[in-house]
Every structure is written in C-alpha cells, then in structure tokens.
Scaffold this active site. Structure first.
Site: not given
Ligand code: UDX
Length: 271
Positions: A196, A256
């Site tokens: 992407y 995270k």
C-alpha cells in the site's frame, strides 16, 4: 485532422493553466514540464453536453467515494460515473443515486483499462484499511500501479484532469511530526504494509511523470485517517473498532506501543 472547437470556458481554463505553469516554472517548481495539457475531449464542445461536467470516480462505491458522489451530484451540471469492483465498496452506499439520469454505475476493476469520455477523474479505487489491503498484497500493488497507469492513460486520451487519493502512509514510519508535504518519508520497502505505502508512492510518481511528460493536469490528496457514516463496522481501523467495541461493552484494543498518534478527519470535511 481538424481540432475540436474550444468553448470560451475551456479557453479561459487553458489560459489560466498556462499562466500557472509559467508561474510554477518561474518559482522553479515542476521542473521538466514541457508540454501543454492535451486538448479536452471533443465531448466538451458537443451542443448536447456543453453545460455538463462528466466526472469519473473510481472506488465511488466505497466509504469516502460515496460521500464524494453525494457532493458532486448536488451540482446539477455534473454527470457522475462510478467504476467499482465492490471489493470493499458496496452498491448500498450509492442506493439513492441508482437510476438517476445523471448517474451511472459500472462494475469495473481499475487494473483493466476503461474507455469512457470524461472531463475529470477522481481516482480513489484501492482498499485503504490495513486488514483489507494486506489480505491480497499483490492485488493491492497492482491496483495502485496498473490502476493508476490505466487512469492516467485515460486522462491523457481525453484531456481530463485527474485527482489521486494518496495516503498519510507515503510517510511510512515518519521521523518528523507533524509531516509537512515536503517531507519524503521513512518507508520500509519490504514490509507487510509496503504493498500500500510503496504502491501509493509509485502512483504519486506516475502522476507527476504524466504531468511533466504529457502535460496532464493533476491533483494529489494525501488522506489521513478518515471516519464517519458508511464506514464499515468491520473495517478494522481504530475509530470503527473502538466504537464497535464500546457498543458491545467490550474492552478497547489498544495496540502496541500505545503511544502512536494519528490525525483524524471527519468524512464531510474530507470531501
Ligand atoms: O483496534 C485498533 C485498531 C488500530 N489501532 C492502532 O491505531 C492506529 C491507527 O490504525 P488504523 O488501523 O486506524 O489505520 P492507520 O492510521 O494506520 O492507516 C489508515 O489510516 C490512514 C489512511 O491513509 C490509510 O489508508 C489507512 O491505512 C495504529 O497505530 C493501530 O495500531 C489500535 O490501537 N486498535
């Protein structure tokens, strides 16, 4: 071959563009721009279409695309053509326009060429949520590279202005916050998001090369994290996830490291 007559409106647009190009080169921008934009499609001078602007939106059945359709359809001089393969978009998003005389919906994958006569192209087609673009990464990069080439080829053939929806992800894992447009980014070329990130970077390069080499009129919008109505509940992005989890009374999943930041934009502010 005889050239199509140019309407006064278009003549004005072309002369403004010439002035802009002169200013750009005086400012040292867009170096290498040698060509004028191609002649607009003969469609523009047809007595039937003169007052109308025919606009193609790839990915128009998607979240942002369908809001853009609503916005453009508000102007009664616009005719809107949507091309979408419904991988992440849905006909449901366009229900109110299906059957409207100024609206047309085509099932089409932008990795294949598309021949239509249009004045403007908004090229949005590509899955944008990480879970969807990582699902078939080869297809994602084909959509960004081959899809953008096809749309630029079309823009060149018919003399249309083209806008590419790019992404904040062109900055990769940025080392500068917030990112100015002049920042070139910090992108991993071999990571799981690269299909992407790098796909959109190549798409931006193609846009500028077509502009410099062929004089195509281009626009690029680097879209950040957008939210709002019609966002898929299973989209996987942080806003829809948090809202869905809150409605279900579940704990919010903060990934995270938990210190990451994003710039959020409501969809009506985007279009
Ligand atoms: O449930 C979740 C989902 C996501 N996140 C975190 O929230 C942050 C935002 O993640 P998102 O999945 O919403 O999407 P991103 O901001 O990374 O990229 C997205 O938005 C910007 C667009 O230009 C891109 O097309 C799109 O990929 C990430 O750091 C992610 O790890 C969570 O903490 N919990």
């Amino acid at each position: 071959m005889q050239q199509a007559p140019v309407t006064s409106e278009l003549r004005l647009l072309r002369s403004e563009r010439l002035k802009e190009m002169a200013t750009d080169s005086a400012n040292g921008q867009h170096q290498g721009t040698t060509k004028l934009p191609p002649q607009p499609s003969p469609l523009r001078s047809s007595k039937f279409c003169q007052s109308n602007m025919r606009i193609l939106i790839t990915g128009g059945a998607g979240f942002i695309g369908s809001h853009l359709v609503d916005r453009l359809m508000e102007n009664e001089k616009n005719e809107v053509i949507v091309a979408d393969n419904y991988f992440t978009g849905s006909k449901e998003n366009l229900r109110k326009w299906i059957g409207h005389p100024r609206f047309e919906l085509i099932r089409h994958d932008v990795t294949e060429p598309l021949l239509v006569e249009v004045d403007q192209i908004y090229h949005l087609a590509c899955p944008a949520s990480p879970i969807f673009y990582k699902y078939n990464p080869v297809k994602t990069i084909k959509t960004n590279v081959i899809g953008t080439l096809n749309m630029l080829g079309l823009a060149k053939r018919v003399g249309a202005r083209i806008l590419l929806t790019s992404t904040s992800e062109v900055y990769g894992d940025p080392l500068i916050h917030p990112q100015p447009e002049t920042y070139w980014g910090n992108v991993n070329p071999i990571g799981v998001r690269s299909c992407y990130d790098e796909g959109k970077r190549v798409a931006e390069t193609l846009m500028f090369d077509y502009h410099r080499q062929h004089g195509i009129e281009i626009r690029i919008a680097r879209i950040f994290n957008t939210y709002g109505p019609r966002m898929n509940i299973d989209d996987g992005r942080v806003v829809s996830n948090f809202i869905a989890q809150a409605i279900r009374g579940e704990a919010l999943t903060v990934q995270k490291p938990g210190t990451q930041t994003r710039s959020f934009c409501y969809v009506s502010d985007m279009v």
